[in-house]
Design an enzyme around this catalytic site. Structure first.
Site: not given
Ligand code: HXC
Length: 510
Positions: A169-170, A404-405
């Site tokens: 994402g971001g 041209g290159a």
């Molecule tokens: C809050 C988060 C988080 C998030 C992970 N965690 N991503 N908490 N916000 N975005 C937390 C989990 O709940 C977990 O907490 C800990 O971090 C570790 O994550 P896991 O999932 O256990 O780890 P892993 O299996 O290694 O997976 C990592 C990951 C996955 C691939 C990054 O966590 C994931 O898909 N996260 C969401 C990604 C996402 O969709 N983000 C938002 C994108 S939108 P605990 O307490 O259980 O340890 C975005 C918009 C911005 O970013 C746009 C700006 C232009």
């Protein structure tokens, strides 16, 4: 007093533990270092000064008020790399997955502001699940503030991203706006949406590695500039890169002690270009033999390998090198190589790094793939980048400079300062065979006549002297003396001043 001191120490200890021992162990088990371990390896020993160790988020939704770890998932501060100042942030995956909250973003913004104010590079170590889901729009606003600073800092201080974990994402857009992105094989990923979302939306099944792993981004997408085997190697190589870079756009290139002689002659270069003009040779040999101590830091080594980009030093000063590579696609220019080299040239120009260009280019790659893919527009990027670059520019044509290159590759007409050619140079609109087939089409049925025309064309154009007669080539030089000539050329250009007409900004074909 003693109690307060002890309390400070206890709080620091708690902050240093991040998400706790179990999560640190999980991070290690994945082959990843923690945020603090990474900073320790990146910076000179004992040089790190931390900011905002006790910052905590202010979210009260989803029970978050009960989980307010110190630092809020990112370690920020400044330190030195071989004595030169840099600002750094390192996301802590053990704290809420390194996700970006409003306060997490504020910490990053603070060091970016300091870096801009004090003229030092920003290094971001990214290991984050993206926007902190519990914070909603506050998190997006935080990201937006980081993005705006990325844009304002572009061309002012070098910005370098190390992607050392998932970046979704971001989390990918801030690195995307920095000057260089490096990844770690098998542990880092960059994608706008992960494999699960891809499956839902497009029904496509793809692994995280294929979708956004290091090899995808260094070979196919060119989003990343390099990849390393593990965290330790990545951090060591980043230190090496920083040694080549100016601290900011006004600081000038770093000058380091060198252990090589400027007048080193390399007789082996006299035979680098094969007698047969269709035989390839390795342009990297020339780069390594010209560079101080043979030290070359290559950028985008695995992408568009028909052009080589990277940094060397001449007499201890950094120089950006762009070189056609005859070993791949005969060194022709195409969409990918034009984009790759254009971005590199613009980086060098923005930070006052002189540019050395080695030319052996048979032209632009023809075909529908290139035309339909916008080859004209992408080729124009490189042309534009060279023409707008006001840094010292030295060009050496080793063999082909066709069509041209020829113009594009830092020719005299694009205001290069020194244009040298080896005696083996062929500067013409095209190769003799192609030229003969066009201008003597009527004789195509007569091999003898065609051979005579081809020989005639070769005699007339397959050399550097026609261009030298016109002053488009300043001097035809011995290959063996390339380092000497190039070092002297750049030394003479140290006070170069050239300005373009005032404009808000140009409109490079994007
Ligand atoms: C809050 C988060 C988080 C998030 C992970 N965690 N991503 N908490 N916000 N975005 C937390 C989990 O709940 C977990 O907490 C800990 O971090 C570790 O994550 P896991 O999932 O256990 O780890 P892993 O299996 O290694 O997976 C990592 C990951 C996955 C691939 C990054 O966590 C994931 O898909 N996260 C969401 C990604 C996402 O969709 N983000 C938002 C994108 S939108 P605990 O307490 O259980 O340890 C975005 C918009 C911005 O970013 C746009 C700006 C232009």
């Amino acid at each position: 007093m003693k109690d307060i001191l002890q309390e400070l120490e206890n709080r620091r200890q708690e902050a240093r533990l991040g998400g706790g021992a179990a999560r640190i162990e999980a991070q290690h088990k994945r082959g990843k270092l923690t945020a603090r371990e990474r900073i320790e390896l990146l910076l000179d020993e004992g040089s790190f000064e931390e900011f905002d160790m006790f910052v905590a988020h202010r979210c009260t939704d989803f029970g978050m008020e009960k989980n307010r770890p110190y630092g809020d998932g990112v370690v920020t501060g400044w330190g030195t790399i071989n004595g030169r100042q840099v600002y750094v942030f390192s996301q802590d995956f053990t704290v809420l997955g390194g996700s970006v909250s409003a306060t997490h973003a504020q910490k990053i913004c603070k060091i970016m502001d300091m870096a801009m104010q004090n003229g030092a590079p920003v290094i971001g170590i990214n290991d984050s699940g993206g926007a902190r889901i519990q914070e909603g729009v506050d998190s997006l606003a935080g990201y937006g503030e980081v993005f705006q600073r990325n844009i304002e800092a572009s061309g002012v201080v070098p910005q370098i991203s190390l992607v050392m974990g998932p970046c979704a994402g971001g989390a990918v857009y801030s690195p995307a706006m920095t000057d260089f992105i490096f990844m770690v094989r098998d542990t880092s990923y960059m994608f706008v949406t992960g494999p699960d979302v891809v499956k839902t939306v497009t029904n496509e099944v793809v692994s995280a590695e294929d979708l956004g792993g290091a090899s995808t981004h260094t070979r196919k997408s060119s989003v990343a500039d390099g990849a390393f085997e593990n965290d330790v190697e990545a951090l060591a190589e980043l230190r090496r890169l920083v040694d080549f870079l100016p601290l900011n756009n006004r600081a000038g290139v770093p000058v380091r002690p060198f252990f090589d002689t400027p007048d080193r002659v390399e007789p082996s270069l006299d035979t680098l270009v094969p007698d047969n003009p269709n035989m390839p040779y390795d342009m990297k040999e020339l780069i390594l033999k010209v560079a101080d101590e043979g030290d070359f830091y290559e950028i985008q080594e695995d992408f568009a390998r028909n052009i080589i980009t990277g940094f060397i030093r001449l007499e201890g000063r950094s120089v950006g090198v762009v070189a056609n590579q005859p070993m791949v696609l005969a060194g022709c220019l195409d969409i990918d190589s034009s984009r790759k080299a254009a971005r590199f040239v613009r980086f060098c120009d923005a930070f006052e790094i002189p540019i050395l260009t080695f030319v052996d280019v048979p032209g632009f790659l023809p075909g529908t793939g290139q035309e339909h893919g916008g080859g004209i527009k992408h080729g124009a990027k490189l042309l534009f980048a060279y023409g707008e670059a006001t840094v010292p520019k030295v060009t050496v044509i080793t063999r082909k400079a066709y069509g041209g290159a020829y113009d594009v590759m830092s020719s005299k007409h694009l205001r290069a300062d020194f244009n040298y050619a080896w005696p083996s140079a062929e500067i013409a609109v095209m190769g003799a065979k192609g030229a003969t087939e066009i201008i003597h089409r009527a004789d195509l049925g007569d091999p003898e006549k065609i051979a005579a025309h081809t020989k005639n064309y070769e005699d007339r154009f397959a050399n550097p002297f026609v261009a030298a007669e016109r002053g488009f080539i300043d001097e035809v030089i011995q290959p063996r003396s390339t380092r000497v000539r190039v070092c002297r050329a750049f030394a003479s250009l140290r006070n170069k001043k050239r300005a373009l007409p005032w404009k808000k900004h140009d409109n490079i074909p994007l």
